[in-house]
Enzyme design. Sequence first.
Site, mmCIF file in Angstrom:
data_model
loop_
_atom_site.group_PDB
_atom_site.id
_atom_site.type_symbol
_atom_site.label_atom_id
_atom_site.label_comp_id
_atom_site.label_asym_id
_atom_site.label_seq_id
_atom_site.Cartn_x
_atom_site.Cartn_y
_atom_site.Cartn_z
ATOM 1 N N ARG A 131 1.941 7.962 -8.113
ATOM 2 C CA ARG A 131 2.841 7.165 -7.275
ATOM 3 C C ARG A 131 3.399 5.942 -8.004
ATOM 4 O O ARG A 131 4.561 5.564 -7.821
ATOM 5 C CB ARG A 131 2.088 6.697 -6.015
ATOM 6 N N ASN A 137 1.588 -2.540 4.047
ATOM 7 C CA ASN A 137 1.326 -1.950 2.733
ATOM 8 C C ASN A 137 0.016 -2.448 2.103
ATOM 9 O O ASN A 137 -0.509 -1.831 1.180
ATOM 10 C CB ASN A 137 2.487 -2.209 1.758
ATOM 11 N N ARG A 155 18.311 2.632 4.860
ATOM 12 C CA ARG A 155 16.971 3.108 4.525
ATOM 13 C C ARG A 155 17.089 4.409 3.741
ATOM 14 O O ARG A 155 17.804 5.329 4.143
ATOM 15 C CB ARG A 155 16.100 3.352 5.757
ATOM 16 N N ARG A 173 13.179 5.212 10.593
ATOM 17 C CA ARG A 173 12.476 4.158 11.323
ATOM 18 C C ARG A 173 12.669 2.818 10.616
ATOM 19 O O ARG A 173 13.140 2.758 9.482
ATOM 20 C CB ARG A 173 10.990 4.498 11.480
ATOM 21 N N SER A 229 10.092 0.318 10.507
ATOM 22 C CA SER A 229 8.850 -0.120 9.865
ATOM 23 C C SER A 229 8.663 -1.643 9.841
ATOM 24 O O SER A 229 8.320 -2.220 8.802
ATOM 25 C CB SER A 229 8.745 0.445 8.441
ATOM 26 N N ASP A 246 12.628 3.111 0.207
ATOM 27 C CA ASP A 246 11.519 4.017 0.500
ATOM 28 C C ASP A 246 11.630 5.314 -0.301
ATOM 29 O O ASP A 246 12.729 5.747 -0.633
ATOM 30 C CB ASP A 246 11.501 4.314 2.009
ATOM 31 N N GLY A 247 10.492 5.903 -0.606
ATOM 32 C CA GLY A 247 10.466 7.217 -1.243
ATOM 33 C C GLY A 247 9.981 7.233 -2.692
ATOM 34 O O GLY A 247 10.060 8.270 -3.353
HETATM 35 C C1 IPE Z 1 8.429 0.395 4.380
HETATM 36 O O1 IPE Z 1 8.088 1.563 3.711
HETATM 37 C C2 IPE Z 1 8.041 -0.803 3.563
HETATM 38 C C3 IPE Z 1 8.763 -0.957 2.306
HETATM 39 C C4 IPE Z 1 9.802 -0.257 1.919
HETATM 40 C C5 IPE Z 1 8.295 -2.013 1.475
HETATM 41 P P1 IPE Z 1 6.737 2.340 4.054
HETATM 42 O O2 IPE Z 1 6.756 3.579 3.244
HETATM 43 O O3 IPE Z 1 5.579 1.450 3.905
HETATM 44 O O4 IPE Z 1 6.958 2.654 5.591
HETATM 45 P P2 IPE Z 1 6.215 3.683 6.545
HETATM 46 O O5 IPE Z 1 4.766 3.362 6.483
HETATM 47 O O6 IPE Z 1 6.495 5.051 6.042
HETATM 48 O O7 IPE Z 1 6.835 3.453 7.883
HETATM 49 C C1 IPE Z 2 8.501 2.570 -1.076
HETATM 50 O O1 IPE Z 2 8.074 3.812 -1.506
HETATM 51 C C2 IPE Z 2 7.837 1.439 -1.838
HETATM 52 C C3 IPE Z 2 6.864 0.660 -1.072
HETATM 53 C C4 IPE Z 2 6.594 0.835 0.188
HETATM 54 C C5 IPE Z 2 6.160 -0.374 -1.782
HETATM 55 P P1 IPE Z 2 6.742 4.473 -0.960
HETATM 56 O O2 IPE Z 2 5.624 4.079 -1.840
HETATM 57 O O3 IPE Z 2 6.578 4.201 0.471
HETATM 58 O O4 IPE Z 2 7.067 6.028 -1.174
HETATM 59 P P2 IPE Z 2 6.736 7.224 -0.196
HETATM 60 O O5 IPE Z 2 7.334 6.858 1.136
HETATM 61 O O6 IPE Z 2 5.271 7.364 -0.149
HETATM 62 O O7 IPE Z 2 7.423 8.393 -0.818
HETATM 63 MG MG MG Z 3 7.214 5.119 2.167
#
Ligand code: IPE
Ligand code: IPE
Ligand code: MG
Length: 246
Positions: A34, A69, A189, A195, A197, A21-22
């Site tokens: 992004r 997603n 994570r 969390r 998720s 994540d991130g």
């Molecule tokens: C969880 O990340 C799903 C993946 C890492 C693929 P998200 O960024 O989608 O999770 P939430 O929505 O912040 O909980």
């Molecule tokens: C995780 O990074 C990748 C996927 C969920 C596909 P994010 O796209 O959720 O990045 P943030 O959480 O918005 O920073």
């Molecule tokens: Mg995210």
Amino acid sequence: MSLLEQIDKDRLPLHVAVIMDGNGRWAKEKGKLRVFGHQNGVVAVRDTVEGAVELGIKYLTLYAFSTENWNRPKLEVMALMELLVSTISKETKTLMDNGVKLNAIGNLNSLPEKCHKQLKEAMEKTSANTNCTLTLALSYSSRWEITEASRKIAEKVRDGELRSEDITEEVVSAHLSTAGMPDPELMIRTSGEHRISNYLLWQIAYAELYFTPKLWPDFRRQDLFEAVIDYQKRERRFGMTSEQLN
Ligand code: IPE
Ligand code: IPE
Ligand code: MG
């Protein structure tokens, strides 16, 4: 002492699961879109997979795309799917060089045809590799998986293949998409979110959870090693008392 030397190879987690994540925040910090974050997330995936092999981790399961997603802006979803296709084809060599077997869990039929095909090809190509099984969770959510398993079990009972009194935890596990895999002992994570998720809810019943503020594109094998070192310092009691274990 190097990070690697601090790890007891006899007490490695067999299975490590990661919520990557991130990416979006990483890109935003740099004033980029992004998608730039997702592209750089691939570097982190490669290094983490190689680190897992270096360490001797047998199962690595990465959350790459959740059911939820799909609700992201269409353009981002499309870019992620494109990235998936190009990464799988480019990285198949890395998988072969490292003896990694590719696997996938999730509602794979919901992926664009090209993605599904590319994935299947790479899975076939790497199927004889034995160093590590890399599972990508794609269009995956735990509630989806448990719902599917319930349906399959119900159908077996209806058809007389299974008696309801014979439904055990093992039977449920065997109907999940992770059937045959050990449960993750360690769940990581990134990005500072605390969390789950909708990830591997059944399987992480007793996993050790490790959270790091690091954003996924900055994650490297050293971060995996640090998580394993932290894991090895914990006492896993499984409901018992500390005295019972010693
Ligand atoms: C969880 O990340 C799903 C993946 C890492 C693929 P998200 O960024 O989608 O999770 P939430 O929505 O912040 O909980
Ligand atoms: C995780 O990074 C990748 C996927 C969920 C596909 P994010 O796209 O959720 O990045 P943030 O959480 O918005 O920073
Ligand atoms: Mg995210």
